[in-house]
Design an enzyme around this catalytic site. Structure first.
Site, mmCIF file in Angstrom:
data_model
loop_
_atom_site.group_PDB
_atom_site.id
_atom_site.type_symbol
_atom_site.label_atom_id
_atom_site.label_comp_id
_atom_site.label_asym_id
_atom_site.label_seq_id
_atom_site.Cartn_x
_atom_site.Cartn_y
_atom_site.Cartn_z
ATOM 1 N N HIS A 81 28.274 11.939 27.762
ATOM 2 C CA HIS A 81 27.213 10.932 27.680
ATOM 3 C C HIS A 81 27.552 9.831 26.684
ATOM 4 O O HIS A 81 26.979 8.737 26.739
ATOM 5 C CB HIS A 81 25.892 11.594 27.298
ATOM 6 N N ARG A 110 28.512 6.605 28.295
ATOM 7 C CA ARG A 110 27.382 5.773 28.731
ATOM 8 C C ARG A 110 26.813 4.969 27.561
ATOM 9 O O ARG A 110 26.514 3.777 27.698
ATOM 10 C CB ARG A 110 26.321 6.669 29.365
ATOM 11 N N HIS A 135 16.871 2.139 32.881
ATOM 12 C CA HIS A 135 15.777 2.516 31.999
ATOM 13 C C HIS A 135 14.467 1.899 32.477
ATOM 14 O O HIS A 135 14.415 0.710 32.801
ATOM 15 C CB HIS A 135 16.051 2.038 30.564
ATOM 16 N N TYR A 194 19.977 0.644 21.261
ATOM 17 C CA TYR A 194 21.376 0.255 21.089
ATOM 18 C C TYR A 194 21.537 -0.941 20.149
ATOM 19 O O TYR A 194 22.627 -1.183 19.657
ATOM 20 C CB TYR A 194 22.008 -0.052 22.451
#
Length: 326
Positions: A275, A278, A301, A310
């Protein structure tokens, strides 16, 4: 095959069997089913296996407080546990719990771990064959590992340079990038998958699993090239849903183990996983100036706040911030 639902009796009698059958009737994703059942079992064990119909708000509050104070679970973990219990009472049992009053966990959400570009490419270079290609898709297109291994031939649009993710988390569809650097190896992998499919057909097999009863609606689709998995499993196996011998897709655990070995060989000591590719896809796009809304769409999302995490991950130097002492 950890994404194949366990078989249930034709007429479920046991509580958990009836609950699972109810979830499948509501078209819940199998991962959601497994997660909800895990938390519901935890709730029942906490209350010494009492019947849930005999319990209510007070018992739910006590269990959620226990998760926060004794188990010290994270915020999102407690929310998932709450969702599972609310589903049990409101949807399955038809009982309203009313306003719950429990201690919220104080363990905050952690920032996701990300690779630098050099780390990501080093891990990918340490992989071979289809594992290398799957890691390239996770880093280059932002796919989850389950989305990568479940890709079918028709999901890749070489003409429009995009990938259609059809079996995503939450049963949502989305379009994401098709990296130019992997077009050639991806075409070669598709050719390999179709050659394996032709061999299966010649041996009397070759019908792939189709979701949502499409096999009954389109009888020939299961053997058509477009529906075949791009990353087929090395061996055929018995599908417990239908007792049909067929070829499933490559297992997620195989990819996770291969990535773990590659990270160890590269000397990467971060708490990283598949993950992490990603997360790194998102942070690299953000650092290069891509609009946050576009990143949200590429990741699939629902809530922009999920993507906003992020913005806290990219380095302050990448945002033009310089320390006063410098």
């Amino acid at each position: 095959m950890d994404d194949i639902p366990i078989p249930l009796p034709a007429r479920p009698v046991r509580f958990m069997h009836r609950l699972r059958a109810f979830m499948r009737g509501r078209q819940l994703a199998y991962r959601t089913e497994k997660t909800y059942c895990l938390w519901i079992k935890d709730y029942l064990r906490f209350h010494k296996m009492r019947r849930p119909e005999e319990m209510g708000k007070a018992e739910v509050d006590a269990w959620l407080c226990y998760l926060a104070s004794q188990r010290n679970v994270a915020i999102n973990t407690q929310k998932t546990a709450l969702n599972a219990i609310v589903f049990l009472y409101r949807q399955f049992l038809g009982i309203e719990l009313g306003r719950l009053d429990f201690d919220r966990t104080s363990k905050g959400r952690r920032l996701p771990v990300v690779f630098t570009h050099d780390e990501a490419t080093a891990v990918i270079d340490g992989l071979q064959g289809h594992h290398r290609l799957i890691a390239s898709l996770m880093y280059g297109a932002g796919l989850r590992v389950m989305e990568a291994v479940r890709l079918r031939v028709q999901d890749v649009d070489f003409g429009h340079h995009c990938i259609i993710v059809r079996e995503a988390k939450g049963a949502k569809w989305r379009r994401t990038l098709l990296p130019k650097s992997i077009v050639a190896p991806l075409k070669a992998q598709i050719d390999l998958a179709l050659s394996i499919h032709q061999r299966d057909l010649a041996e009397g097999f070759g019908a792939v699993y189709l979701p949502f009863a499409l096999e009954r609606k389109y009888p020939s689709a299961a053997t058509s090239p477009g529906w075949q998995y791009i990353f087929p499993a090395p061996e055929r196996s018995l599908d417990p849903r239908s007792d049909v011998m067929r070829r499933h897709h490559l297992g997620e655990q195989q990819v996770r183990r291969a990535v773990g070995r590659a990270m160890a060989q590269c000397g990467i000591r971060k708490k990283a996983s598949c993950h992490t590719f990603r997360h790194s896809f998102a942070t690299n796009l953000l650092a290069s100036g891509v609009d946050i809304r576009n990143i949200q769409e590429l990741l699939g999302h629902n809530d922009i706040n999920t993507t906003m995490i992020y913005t806290h991950v990219i380095g302050i130097h990448e945002r033009g911030v310089v320390s006063p002492i410098d």
